[in-house]
Scaffold this motif. Sequence first.
Motif, short mmCIF file in Angstrom:
data_model
loop_
_atom_site.label_atom_id
_atom_site.label_comp_id
_atom_site.label_asym_id
_atom_site.label_seq_id
_atom_site.Cartn_x
_atom_site.Cartn_y
_atom_site.Cartn_z
N GLY A 179 -5.64 11.48 -35.42
CA GLY A 179 -4.71 12.55 -35.08
C GLY A 179 -5.47 13.84 -34.86
N TRP A 180 -5.08 14.88 -35.59
CA TRP A 180 -5.85 16.13 -35.52
C TRP A 180 -5.81 16.86 -36.84
CZ3 TRP A 180 -3.37 21.23 -34.86
CH2 TRP A 180 -1.98 21.19 -34.71
N THR A 181 -6.88 17.61 -37.08
CA THR A 181 -7.02 18.39 -38.31
C THR A 181 -7.18 19.86 -37.95
OG1 THR A 181 -9.43 18.10 -38.34
CG2 THR A 181 -8.10 16.48 -39.55
N MET A 182 -6.86 20.71 -38.92
CA MET A 182 -6.97 22.15 -38.68
C MET A 182 -7.22 22.88 -40.00
SD MET A 182 -4.33 24.75 -36.75
CE MET A 182 -2.91 24.29 -37.75
N GLU A 183 -8.06 23.89 -39.94
CA GLU A 183 -8.26 24.82 -41.04
C GLU A 183 -7.88 26.22 -40.57
OE1 GLU A 183 -11.84 23.54 -43.88
OE2 GLU A 183 -12.45 23.67 -41.78
N VAL A 184 -7.23 26.96 -41.45
CA VAL A 184 -6.77 28.31 -41.14
C VAL A 184 -7.16 29.24 -42.28
CG1 VAL A 184 -4.78 29.78 -40.64
CG2 VAL A 184 -4.83 27.43 -39.80
N SER A 185 -7.70 30.40 -41.93
CA SER A 185 -8.04 31.43 -42.91
C SER A 185 -7.32 32.71 -42.54
CB SER A 185 -9.56 31.66 -42.93
OG SER A 185 -9.88 32.78 -43.74
N ILE A 186 -6.44 33.18 -43.42
CA ILE A 186 -5.65 34.40 -43.19
C ILE A 186 -6.11 35.46 -44.18
CG2 ILE A 186 -3.36 35.42 -43.14
CD1 ILE A 186 -2.25 32.61 -42.58
N PRO A 187 -6.73 36.55 -43.75
CA PRO A 187 -7.13 37.62 -44.68
C PRO A 187 -5.91 38.27 -45.31
CG PRO A 187 -8.26 37.83 -42.55
CD PRO A 187 -7.16 36.84 -42.36
N PHE A 188 -5.99 38.50 -46.61
CA PHE A 188 -4.89 39.17 -47.29
C PHE A 188 -4.68 40.58 -46.73
CE2 PHE A 188 -5.73 36.07 -50.80
CZ PHE A 188 -4.47 35.50 -50.81
#
Length: 745
Positions: A179-188
């Motif tokens: 399938g597909w994978t994802m990483e997300v980084s959201i700064p506070f």
Amino acid sequence: MRSILSALTISVLCGIGNGHVLGQTPDELVPPPTNNEVTAVFAEEAPYIDGNLDDEVWENIPPITNFTQVWPNDGASATEDSEVKVAYDRDHLYFAFRFYDDNPELIRAKNLERGGRNNRDDHAYIGIDTYRDGRNAYLFEMNALGTQDDALITDESISYDSFSWNAVFISETKIDDEGWTMEVSIPFRQLRFPEGEELEFGLMISRMINRKNERVLWPAIGMEYGGNFGAFGTLAAVSQYGTLKGIKNIRRGNNIEIKPYVISGAQEVRPDLQNEQTDVEYTYDIGGDMKWGITSNLTLDLTVNTDFAQVEADNVQLNLSRFNLFFPEKREFFLERAGLFEHGNTRSTQTFFSRRIGLTNDILTGARMTGQLGRFSVGAMNIETGNEMGDVFGSQSTNNTVARIRTNVFPRATVGTIITNVESPNGYNRALGFDTKYRFWSSSEFNAWYTKVWDDTDALNDAAGHGSLQLQNETYSGGLSYTNVGENYNPALGFVRRRNMRQYSGNLGYNPTVEFNALPSLRRFNFGTSYNYIEGQDGVKRTTQLSGSATAEFASRQSIRISGNQQFERLFADFPIRQNAIIPAGDYTFNSIGIRGVTDESKRVFGTVEASTGQFYHGNRTDLEGSIGFRQSKHLHIEGRLSHSMIDLPIPNGEFDATTVSTSILGAVSRKLFAKALIQYDNFSRDLQANIRIDWIHTPGSDLFLVFNTSYHLTGDNETLFDPRKDVIMNSQAAVVKLTYLIML
């Protein structure tokens, strides 16, 4: 099978006394997610955001797995398994996604334009309600290529205009044989949230499996909360979000962002079409914006010598009515948190419409403050406009001010007020408005507002108001509304399509879902009817309109609609529908019917076809409209649109056509470098216009724009053979280079 294995793994990890999650002390075992609650895990070592889920922090975190369909089979289990893990450190909130797919070769992923059409691809949303007020939220969107978009949900409302906020965050994906994978980084620092050592946020996660037209959610939010936007509208049902717990001791940072720009360009203009002489003007300028998080709850935006050279061109519209056309706002400074300043009937009778600022002169400087003070959402904006920077706060400049306050009085109910003021060398214009909104029974709503306007001459001392009640769930809808607009109502910072009226409206809708096993290709019918009665302030009838439609929606995301319309218009004065074509005052009744077909726009080739015909001011009118799109690859998208109206009226010069043609070409090298061209023509002005914009995102939040605008006038007529060497005259052309750089302190 994957869901069973995931559940067993979670049970084992959380049940073993010594099996602690990375970053947790022995007394802080992380419980597995439930149907409505998930606990974030502290990461001693931040994951490297590359789309690979092999970082140590992800190994022992129990994932969210219980996703539920909202469309096409509301309440059913997802047809493909999904796993989502949540972690954080002192500066960032992290998400890891594993989206399983039995046919990964069918995953749709072609958009590379930031802020582009991710809805045509497999994609995911993260919704975060930082204040837990159940009304407002941040929305982050990523497709299967990692291409980003973002939006601000205001008072549980979302529209395509909401996707204007440009957050700086990181997302990376991988498509593999599972399938597909994802990483997300959201700064506070991109979020605003209340004070406290330990925080709880509202959380919603959505996945779209595009080829199946299937949207799944955590937590489960039913179609009854979707409102007019259906399954997409459930993303805005902030009151139904789940809970994200366990966020402790995070750093808020200085929250200062400075974004200077430098710009250079040249413009060549032909003052007179009959004269071959052209004037060339060169420009060089600097300016910038600053964003300062004064507190965790309040944000101040400052702008100096604001420039909008990179803004997309407006779509050409031809006006065949006697009322004002609406052109949406596209300037970034005004779009962020725009929903907070909304007051009145959208695109009809708005107390504040930012497009009125800075169109006839330059924005010299401005400030905007937005935020949350307890239960109160607050916003204030002050913009100085003029012709030169030396005019700032001088006798020749104009000051534009708007202030907005809104508060929740109890769950899903708000009251608010708005004030606008324009101070110019010619005098002042002020408006004071109040509004209230109450959402209940999933998507039902009561809405009311009132605005008073006055100026220094008393010529515009008038008011407008509205009240409506809409009852709605996923199957039935019905509503009543009343709008009153004074004859002299004219807020200087607002938009008023029609004055001197009292409008009474009603609507009914029935949207039955077809049983999946009965007709697999058909998903839903939409039947709707509405009636509008408009009279002047003198009580004399002016307009009535009765319309009805029937739509069939298919599982393949195709649809077909049949509609009918009966309209009455009373003209108290002659109406120039176009140059040298005058419709005389009198009473007119006309009927029309239409049909519209839409294909799945996520496919390689897609399009729409629409046709209508009927009576028009004692004559006839036939409208033909169509569009076609071609997604050749992730590097090239082409779309074209044609609108053609054939008018035949029993008046001098009453037989004519109204035609607009446009072509949009999107070319993308990567998610950081893409170009878009919009070419348009209309036969009223006979101008051929082109807007070409190249955007290189050289660092997150920073751009290099190359913009080229050109306009040519077609002088030939329909009776002679067209010769481009003689019949095409250049009106103007301009080239601009603009560089921005985001500095985060």
